[in-house]
Write an enzyme that holds these catalytic residues in place. Structure first.
Site, PDB file in Angstrom:
ATOM      1  CB  ALA A   1       4.949   0.153  -0.335  1.00 36.54           C
ATOM      2  CB  SER A   2       0.694  -3.156   1.943  1.00 37.46           C
ATOM      3  OG  SER A   2      -0.421  -3.228   1.836  1.00 37.46           O
ATOM      4  CG  HIS A   3      -2.221   1.190  -1.193  1.00 37.26           C
ATOM      5  ND1 HIS A   3      -1.652   2.714  -1.111  1.00 37.26           N
ATOM      6  CD2 HIS A   3      -2.038   0.536  -2.176  1.00 37.26           C
ATOM      7  CE1 HIS A   3      -1.289   2.538  -2.531  1.00 37.26           C
ATOM      8  NE2 HIS A   3      -1.539   1.442  -3.139  1.00 37.26           N
TER       9      HIS A   3
END
Length: 106
Positions: A29-31
């Site tokens: 997951a990435s912000h």
């Protein structure tokens, strides 16, 4: 990301079938926006896959459409059953203890 997850899952399943060992799949997951997310494939012990699997991952990532995906997977399965699958059964190229090493990304 759906196409990438499908391709990674297919490669993980084929690798597990050929090696008789678990292959893990991790969604990173990435912000940042969704397109910046990724998928990692890891050896069942948590280490990175042998380097020889990078070429298979690249071929699958670059496959243009369902027929090409099928061809890549069938070719990989046939290579595993050819009596000379030595390159498919190499041990992980890095130790599994300590911090995580780079993994195969699609």
């Amino acid at each position: 990301l759906a196409s990438t997850v499908f391709r990674c899952g297919a490669l993980a399943a084929v690798r597990s079938h050929l090696t008789g060992r678990a292959t893990g799949m991790v969604i990173t997951a990435s912000h940042n926006p969704e397109p910046d997310n990724g998928v990692k494939l890891v050896d069942g012990t948590g280490g990175m896959l042998p380097v020889c699997w990078e070429a298979h991952a690249e071929a699958l990532a670059n496959a243009d459409g369902p027929d090409a995906i099928r061809t890549v997977l069938e070719t990989l399965l046939l290579a595993g059953g050819s009596g000379d699958p030595q390159h498919l059964h190499q041990p992980p190229s890095t130790p599994t203890a300590g911090p995580a090493a780079p993994h195969v990304f699609l």
